[in-house]
Structure formats: structure tokens, C-alpha cells
Design a protein around this motif. Structure first.
Motif, PDB file in Angstrom:
ATOM      1  N   GLN A 123       0.831  -1.209   0.000  1.00 42.10           N
ATOM      2  CA  GLN A 123       0.000   0.000   0.000  1.00 42.10           C
ATOM      3  C   GLN A 123       0.863   1.256   0.000  1.00 42.10           C
ATOM      4  O   GLN A 123       0.562   2.238  -0.689  1.00 42.10           O
ATOM      5  CB  GLN A 123      -0.919  -0.004   1.228  1.00 42.10           C
ATOM      6  N   ARG A 124       1.956   1.206   0.771  1.00 47.27           N
ATOM      7  CA  ARG A 124       2.857   2.355   0.801  1.00 47.27           C
ATOM      8  C   ARG A 124       3.517   2.573  -0.559  1.00 47.27           C
ATOM      9  O   ARG A 124       3.653   3.715  -1.016  1.00 47.27           O
ATOM     10  CB  ARG A 124       3.919   2.153   1.877  1.00 47.27           C
ATOM     11  N   GLN A 126       2.238   1.754  -3.436  1.00 51.26           N
ATOM     12  CA  GLN A 126       1.208   2.269  -4.331  1.00 51.26           C
ATOM     13  C   GLN A 126       0.957   3.752  -4.076  1.00 51.26           C
ATOM     14  O   GLN A 126       0.808   4.542  -5.015  1.00 51.26           O
ATOM     15  CB  GLN A 126      -0.082   1.474  -4.149  1.00 51.26           C
ATOM     16  N   ASP A 127       0.910   4.135  -2.790  1.00 51.45           N
ATOM     17  CA  ASP A 127       0.707   5.547  -2.452  1.00 51.45           C
ATOM     18  C   ASP A 127       1.869   6.400  -2.943  1.00 51.45           C
ATOM     19  O   ASP A 127       1.669   7.516  -3.452  1.00 51.45           O
ATOM     20  CB  ASP A 127       0.541   5.703  -0.941  1.00 51.45           C
ATOM     21  N   ASP A 131       1.655   9.410  -5.506  1.00 54.42           N
ATOM     22  CA  ASP A 131       2.158  10.736  -5.137  1.00 54.42           C
ATOM     23  C   ASP A 131       3.197  11.223  -6.138  1.00 54.42           C
ATOM     24  O   ASP A 131       3.227  12.413  -6.487  1.00 54.42           O
ATOM     25  CB  ASP A 131       2.771  10.696  -3.736  1.00 54.42           C
TER      26      ASP A 131
END
Length: 351
Positions: A123-124, A126-127, A131
Motif C-alpha cells: 500500500q505504501r 502504491q501511495d 504521489d
């Protein structure tokens, strides 16, 4: 199941069969030795008969079947999340950052934690990718305006539409300054976020630094209808003096551009063994919809306020980056009179 599943199942089956055979032959050998050395060895009626051996073999065979079934079920519980983890890792390697592993049986604590940590990492990633995409698009947008103006003006001069007089050249220099400021702000934020912002730390008497800076800012503030008020304790803190001046300049300039005419106050004091630096204006403060995210890059207010509107949207993010690089914190709060309070908490004062 394939790969890891087959290997684990074969290993567990081999161990189970080997254990059963070891128990059977070990028991048979032990009985044989005892029978040979026993004083009543000739009395076969008191010893193990063929029926007893067959019974023992049947029981061991049943135990092997039960152990094999239990092993397969346990292996399935263990392998389900591991197979999902391996599949998700391969998908992420191939560029699918939305892949997530299934935790399976939560009673397997360590395996479930491993899957949760993997999903959090995915998830990190992907974020961060999202960003980065947004960051690149926003940077391109911010660079496009001054570059378009520069290109249009220069092309106009070449075509004879504009005269290359002092006023036109000065306007071009302003656009170049805008580009240089944007690039430097981007560099500061990027270096700070990656932990590579160079700081020249040394004990600094902040009161003296702020007073010298106030002497430079006060004439410009007065010309714009502002009064500068100082309320400073004599505090020595280990900081990079140039970077702290940059922070104060950004906050005061922000108030000068977007706050109502009135008093801008800079205060410095010690509270809870921390140096507390505040910049306060008389309003209207930040827009309510962005107050919680005002320090993120490229955030702008929807109407006039203390957040820089019309700038490159990096001013407060640069301030945050510098403060956090010092190990400090910064936050915004509305004042009782409706103004904006930017409060910076720095490290322990030097003794």
C-alpha cells in the motif's frame, strides 16, 4: 499446489513416513534384544507373538494415516497465505502495485503478521507511486506558465512585436526568478524528505537573529501597512541559522501577502524545555478545507488567506521540511481574533 506447496508437502510426508518406520523397526529391534537377553526367553508364551507384531504394525499404519491427514491440513493452512504472498510479490514485481496477499487463517499469528506487513508495504508503494505521478504532473504544470511566458516574450522580441527595453527585460528576469525559486523550493523539500538536507548546526542566539532579520523586514512591512511586533526571550538553540531565517522570512512574507493589514508578531519563548517560535497575523487565516493539509506541497487556498495563493504552493511545505529536518514540529492554529498562528517547536535550548 505448486512450487513451495509441493516441497513442503513432500517434506512433511517424508518426515511422517520416516518417523513411523523408525518407530516400528525401533520397537521391533528393542523387543528382539530384550527377548534375546531375557532369562525367560525360552518361554515364548510370555513374549511378543506374531499377532502382537501385526497389531502394532496396523496401529502404526493408522497413526501414519492420521499424521499424514493432519500434516496435509496444517500444510494447507500454512501454505495458503504463503502462496498468496508469493503470487502478490510476483504481481508487484511485474508492476501491479494493487496486488494484495490474503492472510488466510488468522490463528497462525506470525504468518498473518507477515501478510499484513507485506500488504502495508504494498500500500505504501502504491501511495508513493501515486504521489510521484501527481508530483510530476504538478511540477510540469507549475513550470509551464513561466516557461510559456518566457518563450512568448522572447519570440515576440525576435519577431519585433516587443521591444527589448529595460521594462521587458526586467519582466523576463522576474519570470526566471520565479523558475529559480520553484526549483530551489523543490530541491529543499525533496532533500528534506529523503533525509539529505544539509544543515550547518551550531548554537544560535535566536533573539539576535530575529532582531537582525526584523530590521530588514520592517521597512517593507510598514510600506504595506503592517506593524511588526517582537516578543523574544533570550534563548540559545542548536540550529542552522540561515535555514531558520528562511523559515521566518517565508512565514512573514506569507502574512504580508495575504493577511489583512495589521500587526505581525514574532514571539520566542521556552515552554516545557523546548524553544517555541510563533508567527501571528490578524487574519483571515487558512481556509477551513485545507487547514489540516496546508503543509503539503502545492496546496493553495480557494480564497485570500494566510496560505500563499497565487504562489507556487510550496512555501509552507518548505517551512515544514526545514523544521522537521531540525527535529522540530510546526503546526497551524487560528488565533482568538481570527488570525493565523504558525507555531514552531524546536529542540532543547542549549545550556
Amino acid at each position: 499446489m505448486k512450487g513451495l506447496s509441493r516441497q513442503i508437502l513432500l517434506a512433511m510426508a517424508s518426515v511422517t513416513v520416516a518417523a513411523g518406520l523408525l518407530v516400528f523397526f525401533g520397537t521391533y529391534l528393542a523387543f528382539s534384544i530384550l527377548f534375546y537377553f531375557s532369562p525367560w526367553a525360552e518361554d515364548t508364551d510370555n513374549w511378543v507373538t506374531g499377532f502382537d507384531l501385526i497389531t502394532l504394525l496396523v496401529l502404526i499404519f493408522v497413526a501414519l494415516i492420521v499424521a499424514a491427514v493432519a500434516s496435509i491440513r496444517l500444510a494447507g493452512r500454512i501454505l495458503q497465505p504463503l502462496e498468496s504472498l508469493a503470487l502478490s510479490a510476483r504481481r508487484i514485481k511485474d508492476g501491479d502495485l494493487s496486488a494484495r496477499a490474503m492472510p488466510g487463517d488468522h490463528s497462525l499469528g506470525e504468518t498473518a503478521l507477515l501478510v499484513e506487513d507485506f500488504n502495508a508495504m504494498a500500500q505504501r508503494l502504491q501511495d508513493m507511486a501515486a504521489d510521484m505521478t501527481l508530483w510530476n504532473a504538478t511540477i510540469a504544470h507549475e513550470l509551464r506558465t513561466p516557461l510559456t511566458i518566457l518563450k512568448g516574450r522572447l519570440q515576440g522580441m525576435i519577431d519585433g512585436v516587443f521591444k527589448p527595453d529595460e521594462e521587458s527585460l526586467h519582466a523576463l528576469v522576474l519570470q526566471v526568478d520565479s523558475l529559480a525559486r520553484l526549483v530551489e523550493d523543490l530541491r529543499t523539500v525533496t532533500l528534506a524528505d529523503s533525509g539529505h538536507l544539509d544543515l550547518h548546526l551550531q548554537p544560535v542566539r535566536l533573539k539576535d537573529e530575529i532582531q537582525r532579520m526584523a530590521g530588514v523586514l520592517e521597512p517593507e512591512l510598514k510600506a504595506d501597512g503592517f506593524a511588526l511586533k517582537l516578543s523574544l526571550d533570550d534563548v540559545v538553540v542548536t540550529v542552522d541559522a540561515m535555514r531558520i531565517r528562511q523559515v521566518l522570512l517565508a512565514l512573514v512574507t506569507n502574512a504580508r501577502r495575504y493577511a489583512v493589514r495589521g500587526t505581525v508578531e514574532i514571539s520566542l519563548r521556552v515552554e516545557n524545555n523546548r524553544a517555541l517560535l510563533r508567527v501571528t497575523d490578524e487574519g483571515p487565516g487558512l481556509d477551513a478545507d485545507i487547514a489540516s493539509s496546508a503543509f503539503e506541497p502545492f496546496r493553495r487556498g480557494s480564497h485570500s488567506g494566510s496560505l500563499e495563493k497565487g504562489g507556487n504552493g510550496l512555501g509552507l511545505s518548505v517551512v515544514r521540511a526545514i523544521v522537521e529536518a531540525h527535529g522540530g514540529k510546526i503546526h497551524y492554529a487560528p488565533s482568538d481574533t481570527g488570525g493565523a498562528i504558525f507555531e514552531i517547536v524546536l529542540g532543547k535550548p542549549a545550556s
